[in-house]
Design an enzyme around this catalytic site. Structure first.
Site, PDB file in Angstrom:
ATOM      1  N   ARG A 106       7.911 -12.735   9.734  1.00  0.00           N
ATOM      2  CA  ARG A 106       6.541 -12.789   9.213  1.00  0.00           C
ATOM      3  C   ARG A 106       5.652 -13.193  10.385  1.00  0.00           C
ATOM      4  NH1 ARG A 106       4.322 -13.754   3.915  1.00  0.00           N
ATOM      5  NH2 ARG A 106       2.368 -14.921   3.957  1.00  0.00           N
ATOM      6  N   HIS A 133       2.581  -4.826   4.696  1.00  0.00           N
ATOM      7  CA  HIS A 133       3.378  -5.801   3.938  1.00  0.00           C
ATOM      8  C   HIS A 133       4.386  -5.012   3.093  1.00  0.00           C
ATOM      9  CE1 HIS A 133       4.635  -9.468   2.326  1.00  0.00           C
ATOM     10  NE2 HIS A 133       3.544  -9.902   1.729  1.00  0.00           N
ATOM     11  N   GLN A 136       6.567  -6.559   0.130  1.00  0.00           N
ATOM     12  CA  GLN A 136       5.793  -6.826  -1.078  1.00  0.00           C
ATOM     13  C   GLN A 136       5.612  -5.562  -1.897  1.00  0.00           C
ATOM     14  OE1 GLN A 136       4.266  -9.924  -2.349  1.00  0.00           O
ATOM     15  NE2 GLN A 136       4.389  -8.477  -4.052  1.00  0.00           N
ATOM     16  N   ASP A 229      -5.879  -8.262  -3.961  1.00  0.00           N
ATOM     17  CA  ASP A 229      -5.378  -9.325  -3.085  1.00  0.00           C
ATOM     18  C   ASP A 229      -6.586 -10.146  -2.662  1.00  0.00           C
ATOM     19  OD1 ASP A 229      -3.711 -10.873  -1.535  1.00  0.00           O
ATOM     20  OD2 ASP A 229      -3.456  -9.413   0.067  1.00  0.00           O
ATOM     21  N   CYS A 269      -0.494 -10.008  -5.307  1.00  0.00           N
ATOM     22  CA  CYS A 269       0.686 -10.488  -4.578  1.00  0.00           C
ATOM     23  C   CYS A 269       0.697 -12.000  -4.360  1.00  0.00           C
ATOM     24  CB  CYS A 269       0.825  -9.741  -3.252  1.00  0.00           C
ATOM     25  SG  CYS A 269      -0.508 -10.043  -2.078  1.00  0.00           S
ATOM     26  N   ARG A 297      10.219  -9.863  -5.477  1.00  0.00           N
ATOM     27  CA  ARG A 297      10.426  -9.953  -4.031  1.00  0.00           C
ATOM     28  C   ARG A 297      11.904 -10.233  -3.744  1.00  0.00           C
ATOM     29  NH1 ARG A 297       6.290 -11.390  -0.550  1.00  0.00           N
ATOM     30  NH2 ARG A 297       7.900 -11.256   1.047  1.00  0.00           N
TER      31      ARG A 297
END
Length: 314
Positions: A106, A133, A136, A229, A269, A297
Site C-alpha cells: 500500500r 485500488h 478493493q 468514496d 469503500c 476484501r
C-alpha cells in the site's frame, strides 16, 4: 521461483483477463462460504504486507487472509525500515522476495509498485496506490455478484472524484466484468484519458460500456449500483474546502437513489464521511452493502493470492 514460469503480478485491474477475473471471483465466493477451503501457504509460508499509508481494512483483511490460507503475514510499516529512509525500491524487492512467496504493498505512486514488481522474484499485489485500488474493486465486484447473481450487463455509477484511484479501478475492473460503468464527476475531476481509453477497449470485448459525465441525473438514472468514496483522498490534504464546494451536488443521497433502478444497491469503500460524500440515511439504510463490501476484501484477496501462487507454481 523454482517453476520457471513468468511471475504474475496484480498492479492494475486489467492485469486479470475477463476469464481470470471470473475465476478469482468464483473462488472468492467459495472462500466466503468455507474460509479454510484452501491452504496454499501451509508451512507456514510468509507474505510480506508493506504499508506506506495508514490502513484498517487492508491491514486486517491481508493479515487475516494470509493466516487463513495457512501462512504468516509479515506486516511491515515502511516508515520503520530503511525503505522509509530512501532505500531503493528495487533493493527492497530483491531482499524481501528472497524470503517470502508474495508481496502486497500500500503505497503512493503506481511507479513504485511497478518498480517493486520488476525486481521481485514473487508476485506483487497493489494494495492501493494513488492511481488504482484493484483489490478493493475485486471485493466490490464480489459484493455486486452476491447481490444480483451476475455482473455482466449491470450498470454501476461512481459519484464524486472521477480522477481518484477508485474511479480508475471501477473503469478497468468494471469493464473487465462486462459492467456498464458510469463516472459521474465535475469536469475538473474526470478520470485519466488513458484509463478511459483502456476501459473502452476492454468493454468492447466484454459487452460492457464506459461513460463519463458531469450530469448527475444522467449518471444515476436506472443505475443498478451507486458507489462513492471520500472527496479528498490521502495525499490531497488541504484541498478539502475547494473539493467539497464543487462536489456537493455529487453527494450520494436519497434523491439520487430514487432515480436509480428499483433495488439499487450502494457501495462505499470506507472510511466514510456521513453528510458529505454520502448521506447517513443511505450508508446506514437498506440499500447499503458497505459492510459486506468491507468483509469481501478478505475473500477476494485470498482468492487473488491463491490464483497468483498457482500461476507461479508455488
Amino acid at each position: 521461483m523454482s517453476s520457471g514460469r513468468p511471475v504474475r503480478h496484480f498492479l492494475r485491474d486489467d492485469d486479470l483477463s475477463p476469464a481470470e477475473q471470473a475465476q478469482v471471483l468464483d473462488l472468492a465466493a467459495e472462500l466466503a462460504t468455507d474460509r479454510f477451503a484452501r491452504q496454499p501457504l501451509a508451512g507456514p509460508q510468509s507474505v510480506a504486507v508493506l504499508f506506506d499509508k495508514p490502513s484498517l481494512r487492508t491491514r486486517v483483511s491481508f493479515s487475516v487472509g494470509v493466516a487463513e490460507l495457512g501462512g504468516y503475514p509479515l506486516v511491515i510499516d515502511a516508515g520503520g525500515t530503511h525503505a522509509g529512509r530512501g532505500e531503493p525500491v528495487e533493493d527492497v524487492a530483491r531482499v524481501v522476495s528472497r524470503q517470502v512467496v508474495a508481496i502486497a504493498w500500500r503505497t503512493f505512486g503506481q511507479d513504485r509498485v511497478a518498480a517493486m514488481a520488476a525486481a521481485s522474484r514473487v508476485p506483487v499485489v497493489n494494495a492501493l496506490t494513488d492511481q488504482f485500488h484493484p483489490c478493493q474493486v475485486l471485493a466490490d465486484l464480489l459484493t455486486i455478484k452476491q447481490a444480483y447473481g451476475r455482473l455482466a450487463g449491470l450498470t454501476l455509477t461512481f459519484l464524486g472524484d472521477g480522477s481518484s484511484n477508485m474511479a480508475h479501478s471501477y473503469l478497468l475492473g468494471g469493464a473487465t466484468a462486462g459492467l456498464h460503468v458510469r463516472i459521474c464527476a465535475p469536469e475538473a475531476y474526470w478520470p485519466s484519458t488513458d484509463v478511459v481509453a483502456t476501459a473502452v477497449s476492454i468493454a468492447g470485448r466484454t459487452g460492457g460500456s464506459v461513460h463519463v459525465t458531469a450530469d448527475v441525473k444522467m449518471g444515476c438514472t436506472d443505475a443498478d449500483v451507486l458507489a462513492t468514496d471520500v472527496w479528498t483522498s490521502m495525499g490531497h490534504e488541504g484541498q478539502e474546502g475547494a473539493r467539497s464546494e464543487v462536489m456537493l451536488q455529487y453527494s450520494l443521497d436519497a434523491g439520487k437513489l430514487a432515480v436509480a433502478s428499483e433495488g439499487c444497491r450502494v457501495l462505499h469503500c470506507l472510511p466514510a464521511h456521513r453528510g458529505e460524500e454520502i448521506a447517513a440515511e443511505v450508508i446506514d439504510g437498506p440499500a447499503s452493502l458497505v459492510f459486506e463490501q468491507a468483509e469481501n476484501r478478505l475473500h477476494a484477496q485470498k482468492a487473488l493470492l491463491c490464483f497468483l501462487l498457482e500461476q507461479a507454481g508455488t
